[in-house]
Design an enzyme around this catalytic site. Structure first.
Site, PDB file in Angstrom:
ATOM      1  N   ASN A  98      -8.179  29.600  63.157  1.00  0.00           N
ATOM      2  CA  ASN A  98      -7.746  29.258  64.515  1.00  0.00           C
ATOM      3  C   ASN A  98      -7.987  27.770  64.690  1.00  0.00           C
ATOM      4  O   ASN A  98      -9.112  27.347  64.906  1.00  0.00           O
ATOM      5  CB  ASN A  98      -8.548  30.082  65.534  1.00  0.00           C
ATOM      6  CG  ASN A  98      -8.279  29.641  66.964  1.00  0.00           C
ATOM      7  OD1 ASN A  98      -7.326  28.921  67.229  1.00  0.00           O
ATOM      8  ND2 ASN A  98      -9.140  30.073  67.886  1.00  0.00           N
ATOM      9  N   TRP A  99      -6.914  27.016  64.554  1.00  0.00           N
ATOM     10  CA  TRP A  99      -7.058  25.549  64.609  1.00  0.00           C
ATOM     11  C   TRP A  99      -7.382  25.057  66.025  1.00  0.00           C
ATOM     12  O   TRP A  99      -7.758  23.901  66.202  1.00  0.00           O
ATOM     13  CB  TRP A  99      -5.769  24.870  64.146  1.00  0.00           C
ATOM     14  CG  TRP A  99      -5.493  24.991  62.679  1.00  0.00           C
ATOM     15  CD1 TRP A  99      -6.260  25.652  61.744  1.00  0.00           C
ATOM     16  CD2 TRP A  99      -4.379  24.436  61.966  1.00  0.00           C
ATOM     17  NE1 TRP A  99      -5.684  25.536  60.496  1.00  0.00           N
ATOM     18  CE2 TRP A  99      -4.529  24.795  60.602  1.00  0.00           C
ATOM     19  CE3 TRP A  99      -3.263  23.683  62.337  1.00  0.00           C
ATOM     20  CZ2 TRP A  99      -3.603  24.416  59.625  1.00  0.00           C
ATOM     21  CZ3 TRP A  99      -2.353  23.303  61.369  1.00  0.00           C
ATOM     22  CH2 TRP A  99      -2.518  23.660  60.027  1.00  0.00           C
ATOM     23  N   LYS A 100      -7.178  25.891  67.016  1.00  0.00           N
ATOM     24  CA  LYS A 100      -7.332  25.466  68.424  1.00  0.00           C
ATOM     25  C   LYS A 100      -6.457  24.235  68.672  1.00  0.00           C
ATOM     26  O   LYS A 100      -5.423  24.106  68.028  1.00  0.00           O
ATOM     27  CB  LYS A 100      -8.808  25.223  68.758  1.00  0.00           C
ATOM     28  CG  LYS A 100      -9.671  26.416  68.331  1.00  0.00           C
ATOM     29  CD  LYS A 100     -11.050  26.408  68.913  1.00  0.00           C
ATOM     30  CE  LYS A 100     -11.807  27.640  68.417  1.00  0.00           C
ATOM     31  NZ  LYS A 100     -13.074  27.834  69.096  1.00  0.00           N
ATOM     32  N   GLY A 147     -12.790  29.236  63.489  1.00  0.00           N
ATOM     33  CA  GLY A 147     -12.412  28.040  64.232  1.00  0.00           C
ATOM     34  C   GLY A 147     -12.701  26.787  63.427  1.00  0.00           C
ATOM     35  O   GLY A 147     -11.967  26.421  62.517  1.00  0.00           O
ATOM     36  N   GLY A 148     -13.794  26.130  63.755  1.00  0.00           N
ATOM     37  CA  GLY A 148     -14.147  24.842  63.147  1.00  0.00           C
ATOM     38  C   GLY A 148     -13.985  24.770  61.639  1.00  0.00           C
ATOM     39  O   GLY A 148     -13.392  23.821  61.107  1.00  0.00           O
ATOM     40  N   GLU A 157     -15.426  38.421  69.177  1.00  0.00           N
ATOM     41  CA  GLU A 157     -15.967  37.066  69.194  1.00  0.00           C
ATOM     42  C   GLU A 157     -16.953  36.922  70.351  1.00  0.00           C
ATOM     43  O   GLU A 157     -16.547  36.672  71.494  1.00  0.00           O
ATOM     44  CB  GLU A 157     -14.834  36.042  69.375  1.00  0.00           C
ATOM     45  CG  GLU A 157     -13.823  36.033  68.243  1.00  0.00           C
ATOM     46  CD  GLU A 157     -13.109  34.687  68.158  1.00  0.00           C
ATOM     47  OE1 GLU A 157     -13.146  34.102  67.070  1.00  0.00           O
ATOM     48  OE2 GLU A 157     -12.567  34.213  69.159  1.00  0.00           O
ATOM     49  N   GLY A 195     -18.229  28.138  68.336  1.00  0.00           N
ATOM     50  CA  GLY A 195     -18.391  26.694  68.302  1.00  0.00           C
ATOM     51  C   GLY A 195     -19.802  26.223  68.573  1.00  0.00           C
ATOM     52  O   GLY A 195     -20.037  25.047  68.812  1.00  0.00           O
ATOM     53  N   HIS A 208      -8.044  34.999  73.596  1.00  0.00           N
ATOM     54  CA  HIS A 208      -9.197  34.220  73.120  1.00  0.00           C
ATOM     55  C   HIS A 208     -10.082  33.871  74.319  1.00  0.00           C
ATOM     56  O   HIS A 208      -9.577  33.614  75.418  1.00  0.00           O
ATOM     57  CB  HIS A 208      -8.724  32.950  72.413  1.00  0.00           C
ATOM     58  CG  HIS A 208      -9.839  32.242  71.704  1.00  0.00           C
ATOM     59  ND1 HIS A 208     -10.733  31.439  72.378  1.00  0.00           N
ATOM     60  CD2 HIS A 208     -10.230  32.259  70.418  1.00  0.00           C
ATOM     61  CE1 HIS A 208     -11.624  30.972  71.508  1.00  0.00           C
ATOM     62  NE2 HIS A 208     -11.346  31.459  70.316  1.00  0.00           N
ATOM     63  N   GLU A 227     -11.531  31.286  75.178  1.00  0.00           N
ATOM     64  CA  GLU A 227     -11.234  30.005  75.828  1.00  0.00           C
ATOM     65  C   GLU A 227     -10.098  30.162  76.828  1.00  0.00           C
ATOM     66  O   GLU A 227     -10.063  29.498  77.864  1.00  0.00           O
ATOM     67  CB  GLU A 227     -10.927  28.940  74.759  1.00  0.00           C
ATOM     68  CG  GLU A 227     -12.215  28.496  74.063  1.00  0.00           C
ATOM     69  CD  GLU A 227     -12.050  28.046  72.629  1.00  0.00           C
ATOM     70  OE1 GLU A 227     -10.930  27.741  72.186  1.00  0.00           O
ATOM     71  OE2 GLU A 227     -13.080  28.007  71.922  1.00  0.00           O
ATOM     72  N   SER A 266     -18.647  30.901  64.820  1.00  0.00           N
ATOM     73  CA  SER A 266     -19.476  30.137  63.879  1.00  0.00           C
ATOM     74  C   SER A 266     -19.562  30.764  62.492  1.00  0.00           C
ATOM     75  O   SER A 266     -20.621  30.726  61.861  1.00  0.00           O
ATOM     76  CB  SER A 266     -20.863  29.901  64.469  1.00  0.00           C
ATOM     77  OG  SER A 266     -20.774  29.139  65.675  1.00  0.00           O
TER      78      SER A 266
HETATM   79  P1  PGA Z   1     -15.732  28.821  65.639  1.00  0.00           P
HETATM   80  O1  PGA Z   1     -14.520  29.402  66.537  1.00  0.00           O
HETATM   81  O2  PGA Z   1     -15.549  29.393  64.251  1.00  0.00           O
HETATM   82  O3  PGA Z   1     -15.540  27.328  65.674  1.00  0.00           O
HETATM   83  O4  PGA Z   1     -16.991  29.265  66.261  1.00  0.00           O
HETATM   84  C1  PGA Z   1     -14.077  30.719  66.396  1.00  0.00           C
HETATM   85  C2  PGA Z   1     -12.979  30.983  67.373  1.00  0.00           C
HETATM   86  O5  PGA Z   1     -13.032  30.469  68.494  1.00  0.00           O
HETATM   87  O6  PGA Z   1     -12.023  31.736  67.072  1.00  0.00           O
END
Ligand code: PGA
Length: 248
Positions: free
Chosen positions: A10-12, A231-232, A166, A172, A95, A97, A210
């Site tokens: 997930n590049w966001k 994500g990251g 999640e 993050g 998600h 966010e 994470s």
């Molecule tokens: P993260 O993000 O791996 O950076 O914690 C995961 C996500 O939001 O899907």
């Protein structure tokens, strides 16, 4: 039941044409990097680039959100059918966010999942509790409520989705759920799916929050954890590839 693992990046809201090209070429070139199913979900403007750069590879691609509507006066929205036109297999919906920053309700997320399925996409439906909810012992109630809206809306089509657990406090933050904490919630989600569909044992439930190269293997070794939503670490080819290898 042995399920094939899936690792989704997930590049966001990250990337540029140049940075994506380098990342995608590095992912394609990594030998033995995909012993499981692998996909990347990018911002809408880059879907055409993913289609061009990943065509003919084993890596699938997708988007990070879609509209619950098919078409019409929804300025700024992108429909699932539009996403499907770019060869996408997946779309992330719900998600945290988006639930938090865009006030997306459980029902809206369910409607988005339905729109995705109608367009031939596989929705990756995210659920998860906040830190305050975990500390108040509300984790089970929260994720059940979130998944329940989707199950009621999709009915017999529920089996066609991917679920991603999640925990919001792990996204993050560098703070991962322990493999046992994650497994406990995954087992609960699978039981809920089992009550809704006969094929729940074959469904994919991802963990996200994470996930890194050094914790992926123990998370993915849990009975009901079928891979990760990353994500990251999905922005660095070597890290993402190492996570995919951990899913082997
Ligand atoms: P993260 O993000 O791996 O950076 O914690 C995961 C996500 O939001 O899907």
């Amino acid at each position: 039941m042995s399920r094939r693992k899936l690792v989704v990046g997930n590049w966001k809201m990250n990337g540029s044409l140049a940075a994506n090209a380098a990342l995608l070429d590095a992912l394609r070139a990594l030998p033995g990097a995909a012993p499981c199913d692998v996909a990347v979900c990018a911002p809408f403007p880059y879907l055409a680039q993913l289609q061009t750069r990943l065509a003919g590879s084993t890596i699938a691609w997708g988007a990070q959100d879609c509209s619950a509507h098919a078409s019409g006066a929804f300025t700024g929205e992108v429909s699932a059918a539009m996403i499907a036109e770019f060869g996408c297999r997946y779309v992330i919906v719900g998600h945290s966010e988006r639930r938090t920053l865009h006030a997306e309700s459980d029902q809206l997320v369910a409607d988005k999942a339905k729109a995705a399925l109608a367009a031939g996409l596989t929705p990756i439906v995210c659920v998860g509790e906040t830190l305050a909810q975990r500390e108040a012992d509300e984790t089970a109630a929260v994720v059940k409520r979130q998944l329940s809206a989707v199950i009621h809306t999709l009915a017999h089509c529920t089996a066609q989705i991917v679920v991603a657990y999640e925990p919001v406090w792990a996204i993050g933050t560098g703070r991962t759920a322990s493999p046992e904490q994650a497994q406990e919630v995954h087992a609960l989600l699978r039981r809920q799916l089992q009550a809704a569909t006969a094929t729940a044992a074959a469904m994919t439930i991802l963990y996200g929050g994470s996930v890194k190269a050094d914790n992926a293997a123990t998370l993915f070794s849990q009975a009901d954890i079928d891979g990760g939503l990353i994500g990251g670490a999905s922005l660095v080819a070597a890290d993402f590839a190492a996570i995919a290898r951990a899913a082997a």
